[in-house]
Design a protein around this motif. Structure first.
Motif, PDB file in Angstrom:
ATOM      1  N   ALA A  44       0.855  -1.194   0.000  1.00  0.00           N
ATOM      2  CA  ALA A  44       0.000   0.000   0.000  1.00  0.00           C
ATOM      3  C   ALA A  44       0.884   1.234   0.000  1.00  0.00           C
ATOM      4  O   ALA A  44       1.969   1.237   0.582  1.00  0.00           O
ATOM      5  N   SER A  45       0.414   2.274  -0.695  1.00  0.00           N
ATOM      6  CA  SER A  45       1.146   3.541  -0.715  1.00  0.00           C
ATOM      7  C   SER A  45       0.148   4.680  -0.607  1.00  0.00           C
ATOM      8  O   SER A  45      -1.044   4.501  -0.843  1.00  0.00           O
ATOM      9  N   VAL A  46       0.673   5.862  -0.242  1.00  0.00           N
ATOM     10  CA  VAL A  46      -0.190   7.041  -0.178  1.00  0.00           C
ATOM     11  C   VAL A  46       0.560   8.253  -0.716  1.00  0.00           C
ATOM     12  O   VAL A  46       1.719   8.486  -0.380  1.00  0.00           O
ATOM     13  N   ALA A  47      -0.126   8.987  -1.590  1.00  0.00           N
ATOM     14  CA  ALA A  47       0.397  10.232  -2.137  1.00  0.00           C
ATOM     15  C   ALA A  47      -0.292  11.382  -1.414  1.00  0.00           C
ATOM     16  O   ALA A  47      -1.503  11.540  -1.507  1.00  0.00           O
ATOM     17  N   VAL A  48       0.474  12.164  -0.681  1.00  0.00           N
ATOM     18  CA  VAL A  48      -0.064  13.346  -0.018  1.00  0.00           C
ATOM     19  C   VAL A  48       0.138  14.521  -0.966  1.00  0.00           C
ATOM     20  O   VAL A  48       1.263  14.789  -1.404  1.00  0.00           O
ATOM     21  N   VAL A  49      -0.957  15.210  -1.299  1.00  0.00           N
ATOM     22  CA  VAL A  49      -0.920  16.291  -2.283  1.00  0.00           C
ATOM     23  C   VAL A  49      -1.130  17.632  -1.588  1.00  0.00           C
ATOM     24  O   VAL A  49      -2.133  17.838  -0.906  1.00  0.00           O
ATOM     25  N   ASP A  50      -0.156  18.530  -1.770  1.00  0.00           N
ATOM     26  CA  ASP A  50      -0.256  19.894  -1.244  1.00  0.00           C
ATOM     27  C   ASP A  50      -0.844  20.768  -2.339  1.00  0.00           C
ATOM     28  O   ASP A  50      -0.164  21.122  -3.311  1.00  0.00           O
ATOM     29  N   ARG A  51      -2.122  21.119  -2.198  1.00  0.00           N
ATOM     30  CA  ARG A  51      -2.826  21.917  -3.201  1.00  0.00           C
ATOM     31  C   ARG A  51      -2.682  23.410  -2.975  1.00  0.00           C
ATOM     32  O   ARG A  51      -3.144  24.200  -3.782  1.00  0.00           O
ATOM     33  N   GLY A  76       5.440   4.090   0.603  1.00  0.00           N
ATOM     34  CA  GLY A  76       4.619   2.886   0.664  1.00  0.00           C
ATOM     35  C   GLY A  76       5.464   1.672   0.964  1.00  0.00           C
ATOM     36  O   GLY A  76       6.689   1.753   1.051  1.00  0.00           O
ATOM     37  N   GLY A  77       4.798   0.537   1.105  1.00  0.00           N
ATOM     38  CA  GLY A  77       5.527  -0.694   1.381  1.00  0.00           C
ATOM     39  C   GLY A  77       4.589  -1.851   1.653  1.00  0.00           C
ATOM     40  O   GLY A  77       3.381  -1.777   1.406  1.00  0.00           O
ATOM     41  N   HIS A  78       5.154  -2.906   2.182  1.00  0.00           N
ATOM     42  CA  HIS A  78       4.436  -4.150   2.421  1.00  0.00           C
ATOM     43  C   HIS A  78       3.410  -4.030   3.548  1.00  0.00           C
ATOM     44  O   HIS A  78       3.693  -3.416   4.580  1.00  0.00           O
ATOM     45  N   MET A  79       2.269  -4.643   3.318  1.00  0.00           N
ATOM     46  CA  MET A  79       1.264  -4.754   4.380  1.00  0.00           C
ATOM     47  C   MET A  79       1.716  -5.824   5.356  1.00  0.00           C
ATOM     48  O   MET A  79       2.380  -6.785   4.968  1.00  0.00           O
ATOM     49  N   GLU A  80       1.366  -5.667   6.614  1.00  0.00           N
ATOM     50  CA  GLU A  80       1.674  -6.672   7.626  1.00  0.00           C
ATOM     51  C   GLU A  80       0.455  -7.555   7.838  1.00  0.00           C
ATOM     52  O   GLU A  80      -0.674  -7.178   7.508  1.00  0.00           O
ATOM     53  N   VAL A  81       0.672  -8.735   8.392  1.00  0.00           N
ATOM     54  CA  VAL A  81      -0.411  -9.676   8.653  1.00  0.00           C
ATOM     55  C   VAL A  81      -1.462  -9.013   9.535  1.00  0.00           C
ATOM     56  O   VAL A  81      -1.130  -8.377  10.551  1.00  0.00           O
ATOM     57  N   GLY A  82      -2.720  -9.101   9.114  1.00  0.00           N
ATOM     58  CA  GLY A  82      -3.825  -8.548   9.890  1.00  0.00           C
ATOM     59  C   GLY A  82      -4.019  -7.054   9.726  1.00  0.00           C
ATOM     60  O   GLY A  82      -4.879  -6.468  10.376  1.00  0.00           O
ATOM     61  N   GLU A  83      -3.249  -6.415   8.867  1.00  0.00           N
ATOM     62  CA  GLU A  83      -3.306  -4.968   8.690  1.00  0.00           C
ATOM     63  C   GLU A  83      -4.203  -4.619   7.504  1.00  0.00           C
ATOM     64  O   GLU A  83      -4.081  -5.206   6.433  1.00  0.00           O
TER      65      GLU A  83
END
Length: 178
Positions: A44-51, A76-83
């Motif tokens: 999962a990854s997230v792009a934070v956008v400064d508008r 971003g990176g690897h999901m952990e078990v149960g996350e």
């Protein structure tokens, strides 16, 4: 189930054979008679956008570890078990940049499977968040040598390099809130 192609059964250690199952080539243990499933690793990854800048800018990190040392990516990176995927994106964002957002402010930007590397397949859920919903100032954390906001024009003029698979998401995120 394994994240890289297996040569031996993870249960008993027997050398695997190749069979056709469900119209696909699979690896199977002749002793246990189990198919050893080769599945993608969820990320999962997230792009934070400064508008609020003259040109929208996206928070990116410069990779400090392989693969792609010195290349820029979205945090971003690897999901952990149960996350949950959104929780994984938020955790990775904070670990890599020091910036935090709540999982409930994330919007889905897209999902993609990356080309395999050493037999490892990765499927990533990409999120986007508005900088107005984030706290903290960018600073390089784990896996990163730098963290900063880039506009597409500033990045293009910089001579820096993006990991190819991440550049499309970077550009999509920059225009997401238009």
């Amino acid at each position: 189930m394994v994240s890289r192609p297996a040569d031996y059964c993870p249960r008993c250690g027997t050398s695997l054979e190749t069979i056709t199952f469900d119209a696909r080539e699979r690896r199977r243990c002749p002793t246990c008679e189990d198919v050893v499933w080769h599945n993608p690793v969820p990320c999962a990854s997230v792009a934070v956008v400064d508008r609020l800048r003259p040109e929208p800018a996206v928070l990116c990190v410069e990779r400090a570890v392989p693969p792609g040392v010195g290349e820029w990516t979205l945090p971003g990176g690897h999901m952990e078990v149960g996350e949950e995927p959104a929780a994984a994106a938020v955790r990775e964002l904070e670990e890599e940049t020091g910036v935090t957002v709540a999982p409930d402010v994330l919007e889905i930007l897209g999902a993609a499977s990356m080309p395999p590397r050493d037999g490892k397949h990765v499927t990533t859920i990409h999120y986007v968040a508005d900088r107005a919903n984030a706290t903290g100032e960018p600073m390089a954390g784990s896996d990163a040598s730098a963290a900063r906001f880039w506009s597409p024009a500033a990045f293009d003029a910089s001579g820096e390099t993006f990991r190819p698979i991440h550049e499309r998401r970077f550009r999509a995120a920059a225009t997401y809130f238009e």
